[in-house]
Design a protein around this motif. Structure first.
Motif, mmCIF file in Angstrom:
data_model
loop_
_atom_site.group_PDB
_atom_site.id
_atom_site.type_symbol
_atom_site.label_atom_id
_atom_site.label_comp_id
_atom_site.label_asym_id
_atom_site.label_seq_id
_atom_site.Cartn_x
_atom_site.Cartn_y
_atom_site.Cartn_z
ATOM 1 N N LEU A 41 6.184 -2.930 -1.428
ATOM 2 C CA LEU A 41 5.958 -1.645 -2.096
ATOM 3 C C LEU A 41 4.886 -1.749 -3.175
ATOM 4 N N GLN A 42 4.883 -2.850 -3.902
ATOM 5 C CA GLN A 42 3.875 -3.046 -4.933
ATOM 6 C C GLN A 42 2.479 -3.104 -4.318
ATOM 7 N N ASP A 43 2.325 -3.845 -3.234
ATOM 8 C CA ASP A 43 1.034 -3.951 -2.569
ATOM 9 C C ASP A 43 0.612 -2.607 -1.970
ATOM 10 N N LEU A 44 1.564 -1.895 -1.382
ATOM 11 C CA LEU A 44 1.270 -0.585 -0.811
ATOM 12 C C LEU A 44 0.760 0.374 -1.877
ATOM 13 N N MET A 45 1.407 0.406 -3.026
ATOM 14 C CA MET A 45 0.988 1.310 -4.092
ATOM 15 C C MET A 45 -0.343 0.894 -4.700
ATOM 16 N N ARG A 46 -0.592 -0.406 -4.815
ATOM 17 C CA ARG A 46 -1.870 -0.868 -5.343
ATOM 18 C C ARG A 46 -3.015 -0.472 -4.409
ATOM 19 N N GLU A 47 -2.826 -0.691 -3.118
ATOM 20 C CA GLU A 47 -3.861 -0.330 -2.149
ATOM 21 C C GLU A 47 -4.071 1.185 -2.096
ATOM 22 N N MET A 71 -2.374 -1.145 7.323
ATOM 23 C CA MET A 71 -2.983 -2.388 6.862
ATOM 24 C C MET A 71 -1.968 -3.222 6.065
ATOM 25 N N THR A 72 -1.195 -2.571 5.217
ATOM 26 C CA THR A 72 -0.205 -3.279 4.411
ATOM 27 C C THR A 72 0.920 -3.812 5.283
ATOM 28 N N LEU A 73 1.344 -3.044 6.279
ATOM 29 C CA LEU A 73 2.386 -3.519 7.185
ATOM 30 C C LEU A 73 1.937 -4.751 7.952
ATOM 31 N N ARG A 74 0.654 -4.780 8.342
ATOM 32 C CA ARG A 74 0.130 -5.943 9.054
ATOM 33 C C ARG A 74 0.143 -7.194 8.180
ATOM 34 N N LYS A 75 -0.096 -7.029 6.869
ATOM 35 C CA LYS A 75 -0.067 -8.169 5.947
ATOM 36 C C LYS A 75 1.328 -8.775 5.866
ATOM 37 N N PHE A 76 2.349 -7.927 5.890
ATOM 38 C CA PHE A 76 3.710 -8.396 5.695
ATOM 39 C C PHE A 76 4.445 -8.702 6.984
ATOM 40 N N LYS A 77 3.814 -8.527 8.108
ATOM 41 C CA LYS A 77 4.463 -8.865 9.370
ATOM 42 C C LYS A 77 4.508 -10.381 9.485
ATOM 43 N N GLY A 78 5.695 -10.925 9.645
ATOM 44 C CA GLY A 78 5.851 -12.371 9.619
ATOM 45 C C GLY A 78 5.748 -13.057 10.867
#
Length: 78
Positions: A41-47, A71-78
């Motif tokens: 959530l922090q990364d999503l709001m920053r972007e 884009m943010t979901l792709r970063k956090f996909k493990g």
């Protein structure tokens, strides 16, 4: 907030995770998932903030969040 209160019900979250994963869970898996969620959530709001400033908006809108969501979901996909 009083020290005895928690941010989320740990046992309920563990029960939900166990039902969806069908795997054994470590002792603090709920904390790790909660922290990962807050980082997401922090990364999503920053972007979204960066995107809205670039497009000249005064604040963060739903449109700016939708633009950076994938884009943010792709970063956090493990």
């Amino acid at each position: 907030m009083a020290p005895s209160q928690t941010l989320y019900p740990r046992s309920t979250l563990k029960r939900i995770i166990k039902a969806h994963s069908n795997r054994a869970l470590s002792k603090n898996v709920d904390i790790m998932i909660f922290l990962d969620y807050t980082l997401f959530l922090q990364d999503l709001m920053r972007e979204a903030s960066i995107r809205s400033k670039q497009s000249g908006e005064r604040g963060i809108s739903a449109r700016s969040v939708r633009r950076v969501r994938d884009m943010t979901l792709r970063k956090f996909k493990g």
